[in-house]
Design an enzyme around this catalytic site. Structure first.
Site, PDB file in Angstrom:
ATOM      1  N   ARG A 184     -18.243   3.378  -0.899  1.00 55.81           N
ATOM      2  CA  ARG A 184     -19.630   2.890  -0.553  1.00 55.81           C
ATOM      3  C   ARG A 184     -19.702   3.871   0.913  1.00 55.81           C
ATOM      4  NH1 ARG A 184     -19.421  -1.286   1.555  1.00 55.81           N
ATOM      5  NH2 ARG A 184     -17.540  -2.141   1.107  1.00 55.81           N
ATOM      6  N   TYR A 202     -21.032   6.828  -7.236  1.00 58.53           N
ATOM      7  CA  TYR A 202     -20.077   5.872  -6.976  1.00 58.53           C
ATOM      8  C   TYR A 202     -20.656   4.411  -7.196  1.00 58.53           C
ATOM      9  CZ  TYR A 202     -16.708   2.837  -5.122  1.00 58.53           C
ATOM     10  OH  TYR A 202     -15.647   1.764  -4.836  1.00 58.53           O
ATOM     11  N   LYS A 262     -23.822  -4.705  -5.159  1.00 53.68           N
ATOM     12  CA  LYS A 262     -23.788  -4.918  -3.905  1.00 53.68           C
ATOM     13  C   LYS A 262     -25.628  -4.889  -3.350  1.00 53.68           C
ATOM     14  CE  LYS A 262     -19.416  -4.685  -3.331  1.00 53.68           C
ATOM     15  NZ  LYS A 262     -18.852  -6.117  -3.295  1.00 53.68           N
ATOM     16  N   HIS A 292     -20.483 -12.682  -0.789  1.00 49.10           N
ATOM     17  CA  HIS A 292     -19.395 -11.849  -0.999  1.00 49.10           C
ATOM     18  C   HIS A 292     -18.078 -12.807  -1.444  1.00 49.10           C
ATOM     19  CE1 HIS A 292     -17.035  -7.844  -0.115  1.00 49.10           C
ATOM     20  NE2 HIS A 292     -17.087  -7.947  -1.561  1.00 49.10           N
ATOM     21  N   SER A 342     -13.917  -6.369   1.501  1.00 48.46           N
ATOM     22  CA  SER A 342     -13.423  -5.361   0.302  1.00 48.46           C
ATOM     23  C   SER A 342     -11.968  -4.997   0.282  1.00 48.46           C
ATOM     24  CB  SER A 342     -14.358  -4.131   0.440  1.00 48.46           C
ATOM     25  OG  SER A 342     -15.839  -4.493   0.239  1.00 48.46           O
ATOM     26  N   CYS A 351      -9.596  -6.794   0.117  1.00 47.78           N
ATOM     27  CA  CYS A 351      -8.579  -7.937   0.696  1.00 47.78           C
ATOM     28  C   CYS A 351      -8.158  -9.154  -0.180  1.00 47.78           C
ATOM     29  CB  CYS A 351      -9.250  -8.397   1.906  1.00 47.78           C
ATOM     30  SG  CYS A 351      -9.525  -7.120   3.414  1.00 47.78           S
ATOM     31  N   ASP A 365     -16.184 -11.473  -6.912  1.00 48.30           N
ATOM     32  CA  ASP A 365     -16.682 -10.462  -6.215  1.00 48.30           C
ATOM     33  C   ASP A 365     -18.052 -11.211  -5.487  1.00 48.30           C
ATOM     34  OD1 ASP A 365     -16.463  -8.126  -4.384  1.00 48.30           O
ATOM     35  OD2 ASP A 365     -18.397  -7.480  -5.361  1.00 48.30           O
ATOM     36  N   ARG A 397     -11.096   2.537  -9.077  1.00 49.34           N
ATOM     37  CA  ARG A 397     -11.416   1.201  -9.620  1.00 49.34           C
ATOM     38  C   ARG A 397     -11.460   1.425 -11.247  1.00 49.34           C
ATOM     39  NH1 ARG A 397     -13.850  -2.563  -5.860  1.00 49.34           N
ATOM     40  NH2 ARG A 397     -13.364  -1.410  -3.797  1.00 49.34           N
TER      41      ARG A 397
HETATM   42  P1  GTP Z   1     -13.553  -5.476  -3.633  1.00 44.73           P
HETATM   43  O1  GTP Z   1     -13.521  -5.703  -4.908  1.00 44.73           O
HETATM   44  O2  GTP Z   1     -13.621  -4.136  -3.010  1.00 44.73           O
HETATM   45  O3  GTP Z   1     -14.573  -6.318  -2.715  1.00 44.73           O
HETATM   46  O4  GTP Z   1     -12.135  -6.109  -3.089  1.00 44.73           O
HETATM   47  P2  GTP Z   1     -11.082  -7.308  -3.389  1.00 44.73           P
HETATM   48  O5  GTP Z   1     -11.514  -8.386  -2.228  1.00 44.73           O
HETATM   49  O6  GTP Z   1     -11.436  -7.871  -4.837  1.00 44.73           O
HETATM   50  O7  GTP Z   1      -9.766  -6.842  -3.247  1.00 44.73           O
HETATM   51  P3  GTP Z   1      -8.582  -6.745  -4.284  1.00 44.73           P
HETATM   52  O8  GTP Z   1      -8.215  -8.058  -5.155  1.00 44.73           O
HETATM   53  O9  GTP Z   1      -8.866  -5.712  -5.045  1.00 44.73           O
HETATM   54  O10 GTP Z   1      -7.112  -6.588  -3.443  1.00 44.73           O
HETATM   55  C1  GTP Z   1      -6.876  -5.250  -3.016  1.00 44.73           C
HETATM   56  C2  GTP Z   1      -5.863  -5.132  -2.300  1.00 44.73           C
HETATM   57  O11 GTP Z   1      -5.239  -6.187  -1.757  1.00 44.73           O
HETATM   58  C3  GTP Z   1      -4.508  -4.592  -3.189  1.00 44.73           C
HETATM   59  O12 GTP Z   1      -4.067  -3.580  -2.846  1.00 44.73           O
HETATM   60  C4  GTP Z   1      -3.748  -5.909  -3.601  1.00 44.73           C
HETATM   61  O13 GTP Z   1      -2.494  -5.517  -3.993  1.00 44.73           O
HETATM   62  C5  GTP Z   1      -3.886  -6.488  -2.184  1.00 44.73           C
HETATM   63  N1  GTP Z   1      -3.517  -7.949  -2.234  1.00 44.73           N
HETATM   64  C6  GTP Z   1      -4.303  -8.876  -2.917  1.00 44.73           C
HETATM   65  N2  GTP Z   1      -3.736 -10.194  -2.784  1.00 44.73           N
HETATM   66  C7  GTP Z   1      -2.720  -9.978  -1.739  1.00 44.73           C
HETATM   67  C8  GTP Z   1      -1.822 -10.719  -1.409  1.00 44.73           C
HETATM   68  O14 GTP Z   1      -1.967 -12.126  -1.430  1.00 44.73           O
HETATM   69  N3  GTP Z   1      -0.836 -10.487  -0.451  1.00 44.73           N
HETATM   70  C9  GTP Z   1      -0.907  -9.089  -0.072  1.00 44.73           C
HETATM   71  N4  GTP Z   1       0.178  -8.633   0.648  1.00 44.73           N
HETATM   72  N5  GTP Z   1      -1.582  -8.039  -0.665  1.00 44.73           N
HETATM   73  C10 GTP Z   1      -2.498  -8.700  -1.429  1.00 44.73           C
HETATM   74 MN    MN Z   2     -12.565  -7.111  -6.197  1.00 49.68          MN
HETATM   75 MN    MN Z   3     -16.589  -6.605  -3.116  1.00 54.50          MN
END
Ligand code: GTP
Ligand code: MN
Ligand code: MN
Length: 582
Positions: free
Chosen positions: A70, A198, A207, A227, A249, A251, A278, A367
Site C-alpha cells: 500500500r 497491488y 481497504k 481493522h 498490518s 501484526c 482483517d 500475499r
Molecule cells: P494484514 O493482513 O496486513 O492486516 O496483517 P495481519 O495482522 O493479518 O498479520 P499476519 O497474521 O499475517 O502476521 C504477520 C506476521 O506476524 C507474520 O510474520 C507472523 O509470523 C507474525 N506473527 C503472527 N502472530 C505472531 C505471534 O503470536 N508471535 C510472533 N512472534 N509473531 C507473530
Molecule cells: Mn491478514
Molecule cells: Mn489489514
C-alpha cells in the site's frame, strides 16, 4: 449486458467514454468467467501456473517490483472541508482531485477491456452489508475480487434493489510510482485508484471501501468499520464466544483468526472458529450488545512467516484454488516463502534465479488470496446475516518493550483511550521504513476515512448506546528479551491469553489493578503443557517511569489533533497520569 439500474449504466458509459475502453465486460462471478480470465492471464504472462500435482488451480502473479505494498503517502481522503479528513489523512480538494484523476484516467483503457465488478461486502442477504461496483482494467483484480468478496450476479441483484452502491474506479495505468494515486471521496461514496495493481491499492472492496469509505459511512449511520479479525472460541462445554481484535498490518490478525489450540487445550475440547481475519463491521444490536460481520469472503494474507508450526490452518488452505502474489517458487513449481519450513527457493519473487545476495526469495509483503471457505476452521457464522455477538475487543501492536502481554481496560471509556493510544513498529505491509514505532490508533491509521478525533468521539458514542458493551483489552505478542528474541511463544499459545480475556468478561479470572489497566496475576494464565515457562515477570511488568513517558507522548499525540479531541478522552488520560504519579 447492462443493469436494471440507470444510474449504474450511466456511470459505466461515462467511464467507458473517459477511459476509451475497447470493450466493456459485466462480471457475473461465474466459474466459467473466472476460468476464461485465468487462461487469458496465463497466456499474457500476468499469471503463472504453479505445480498442478501439489497445488491444483493455484497461480502466481508477479507484480511490478515498484508496486508491492500500500502507498500511504499517495492515499488521499477528499472531503469538502480539509478539517474533516483530519491530520491522519492526506487531503486534496475534491474538485482538484477530480481534475487530476480525470486527467490520469483519460484514454487509459484504450485497447483494453473494462470490467464492471459488482460486489457485496457482507452476506448478500444481510441488512448490515453494503455494496459497491468496481470498474477496473485488470483481470487480476477481477479474479481476486471474486475470492475476496461476494462478486457477480447476486451482488448486482442486490445493488439493483438497494439503488445505492459505492463507485470504485481503478486502472493499473503505467504503474509509474509518480503517477499513482489512491483517492477517496467519502461524501460521494466513491473511490478512484490509478497506477497500482497491488492488493490494498487495487482491490477496492477491501481497504478503500470496507474501511475508509465504510468508516465514514458508519459514523453517519451509528456503527463502526474496523481493522479487526473476528474469531469464535469454543470452550470444552461447547459454548462459542466471539472476540474482535485490531492489530496493525502484519501484526498477527490472520494468525490469531485461525489459530490452532495448544495440545493440552485441544485434548480438553477447545476449538477455534474463524469468522474474519482483517475487517469487521460492528453494529449495536437491539439487545444492547455489539454484533460483528466480516464484510469479506476471502483472505489476502501475508505469506512470509506462514509455516506448519506457526499457522497450519493457513497452509492447509493454500494447496488449492489460491492466488499467490510475489512469492518465490521451488524447482518443481511450488510456492515458497521465508518461514515455510519445507522446500528450497529456486526462483525469487521477481522471477530471477534465487540468489541470497538479492535478499529474501519471497517479497516480505508477498500475499496469498484464498476463499475463507477453504479454511479448516471456517465458521458458518460468517454467513449469519445478523452477525455474531462480541464479548471482547482486543487492541494489539508490535512492541519490543513497554506494552505488557495483556491488560484489560477499566471500562469502555478507558478502552477507547487504550485503542486511540496504540503504537506499533512499522512493517513491510506499507511502503516506507520498517521497525519504527508509530502511533496507530485502533490499527486504523492508514484506514480511517475521517478526522481521528471525531472517530474517537464516535467510538465513545457507540459505547454509550450499549447496555452490554464488550470489555476492551490490549495485547502484545512481540515483547523482546535482551537478546532480541520474542519472550512470549505466540501463535497457538495465544489462546492462553484469550482464555484469560474471556474469563475476565465473566468475572472469573484474577487480575491486579495498575494505573494503566488490569493485568493477570502471575498464576491467572494457564501455562499447562508449555515446554518452557516464559518470563512472565517481564511480560507482565508495568514500569511506572516508562509509562509516565508514554502518557506524556500520548498527550502530545492528542495535541496534534487539536480541539476536536473529546474531553472524556483527555480526562481519562489525566486520570491515568495521576495514577502514575504525574
Ligand atoms: P494484514 O493482513 O496486513 O492486516 O496483517 P495481519 O495482522 O493479518 O498479520 P499476519 O497474521 O499475517 O502476521 C504477520 C506476521 O506476524 C507474520 O510474520 C507472523 O509470523 C507474525 N506473527 C503472527 N502472530 C505472531 C505471534 O503470536 N508471535 C510472533 N512472534 N509473531 C507473530
Ligand atoms: Mn491478514
Ligand atoms: Mn489489514
Amino acid at each position: 449486458m447492462t443493469s436494471k439500474l440507470a444510474a449504474l449504466n450511466e456511470w459505466v458509459d461515462q467511464v467507458a467514454a473517459l477511459t476509451r475502453a475497447d470493450r466493456v465486460h459485466w462480471c457475473d462471478g461465474s466459474a466459467a468467467e473466472n476460468q476464461r480470465l485465468i487462461e487469458q492471464m496465463l497466456e499474457n504472462g500476468d499469471l503463472h501456473k504453479l505445480n498442478p500435482d501439489t497445488h491444483p488451480d493455484c497461480f502466481l502473479h508477479r507484480s511490478d517490483p515498484d508496486d508491492v505494498a500500500r502507498v500511504e503517502h499517495l492515499t488521499y481522503v477528499c472531503t469538502s472541508r480539509q478539517d474533516d479528513a483530519g491530520p491522519n489523512n492526506n487531503w486534496m480538494d475534491p474538485a482538484e482531485a477530480h481534475a487530476l484523476m480525470n486527467g490520469l484516467f483519460a484514454g487509459c483503457m484504450a485497447g483494453r477491456t473494462l470490467y464492471v465488478v459488482p460486489y457485496c461486502m457482507g452476506p448478500v442477504d444481510s441488512p448490515l452489508s453494503r455494496c459497491g461496483v468496481e470498474i477496473t482494467d485488470s483481470p487480476y483484480v477481477v479474479v481476486n475480487m471474486r475470492l475476496m468478496t461476494r462478486m457477480g450476479a447476486d451482488a448486482l441483484a442486490r445493488i439493483e434493489r438497494d439503488g445505492k452502491f459505492v463507485r470504485g474506479l481503478h486502472s493499473t495505468g503505467e504503474l509509474d510510482p509518480n503517477r499513482r494515486y489512491i483517492v477517496h471521496f467519502p461524501e460521494e461514496l466513491s473511490i478512484q485508484s490509478y497506477g497500482s495493481g497491488y492488493g490494498g491499492n487495487a482491490l477496492l472492496g477491501k481497504k478503500c471501501h470496507a474501511l475508509r469509505i465504510a468508516s465514514y459511512q458508519a459514523r453517519t449511520e451509528g456503527w463502526l468499520a474496523e481493522h479487526m479479525l473476528i474469531v469464535g472460541i469454543e470452550n470444552p462445554q461447547g459454548e462459542v464466544r466471539y472476540i474482535a481484535a485490531a492489530f496493525p498490518s502484519a501484526c498477527g490478525k490472520t494468525n490469531l483468526a485461525m489459530l490452532i489450540p495448544p495440545e493440552a487445550y485441544r485434548e480438553a475440547g477447545w476449538k477455534v472458529w474463524t469468522v474474519g481475519d482483517d475487517i469487521c463491521w460492528l453494529h449495536p444490536g437491539e439487545d444492547g450488545r455489539l454484533y460483528a460481520i466480516n464484510p469479506e469472503a476471502g483472505f489476502f494474507g501475508v505469506a512470509p512467516g506462514t509455516g506448519k508450526k506457526t499457522n497450519p490452518n493457513a497452509l492447509a488452505m493454500l494447496d488449492r484454488e489460491a492466488i499467490f502474489t510475489n512469492v518465490a517458487t521451488t524447482e518443481d513449481g511450488q510456492p515458497w516463502w521465508e518461514g515455510l519450513d519445507e522446500g528450497q527457493p529456486a526462483v525469487d519473487w521477481r522471477g530471477r534465479d534465487y540468489d541470497p545476495k538479492n535478499g529474501p526469495a519471497a517479497h516480505p509483503n508477498s500475499r496469498f488470496t484464498v476463499s475463507i471457505k477453504r479454511c479448516p476452521s471456517y465458521s458458518a457464522e460468517a454467513e449469519n446475516p445478523e452477525g455474531v455477538p462480541i464479548d471482547a475487543i482486543v487492541f494489539g501492536g508490535r512492541r519490543a518493550g513497554l506494552a505488557p502481554l495483556v491488560m484489560e481496560a477499566r471500562d469502555w471509556r478507558h478502552g477507547v483511550l487504550v485503542g486511540s493510544a496504540m503504537a506499533s513498529e512499522t512493517t513491510a505491509a506499507a511502503t516506507g521504513q520498517v521497525g519504527v514505532v508509530r502511533r496507530d490508533p485502533m490499527a486504523m491509521k492508514p484506514f480511517c476515512g475521517y478526522h481521528f478525533a471525531d472517530y474517537w468521539s464516535h467510538w465513545l458514542s457507540v459505547g454509550s448506546r450499549l447496555t452490554q458493551p464488550p470489555r476492551i483489552f490490549q495485547v502484545n505478542w512481540f515483547r523482546r528479551d535482551s537478546d532480541g528474541g520474542f519472550i512470549w511463544p505466540g501463535f497457538g499459545e495465544n489462546l492462553r491469553v484469550l482464555e484469560w480475556i474471556l474469563a475476565r468478561t465473566r468475572g472469573e479470572a484474577d487480575a491486579v489493578e495498575t494505573p494503566v489497566g488490569l493485568l493477570p496475576t502471575p498464576d491467572a494464565l494457564n501455562l499447562e503443557g508449555l515446554e518452557e515457562r516464559p518470563d512472565l515477570e517481564t511480560l507482565l511488568a508495568v514500569d511506572a517511569g516508562e509509562w509516565r513517558e508514554e502518557m506524556a507522548s500520548i498527550e502530545e499525540f492528542f495535541e496534534s489533533f487539536g480541539e476536536r479531541v473529546p474531553t472524556e478522552l483527555r480526562d481519562e488520560l489525566a486520570r491515568v497520569r495521576a495514577g502514575l504519579g504525574g
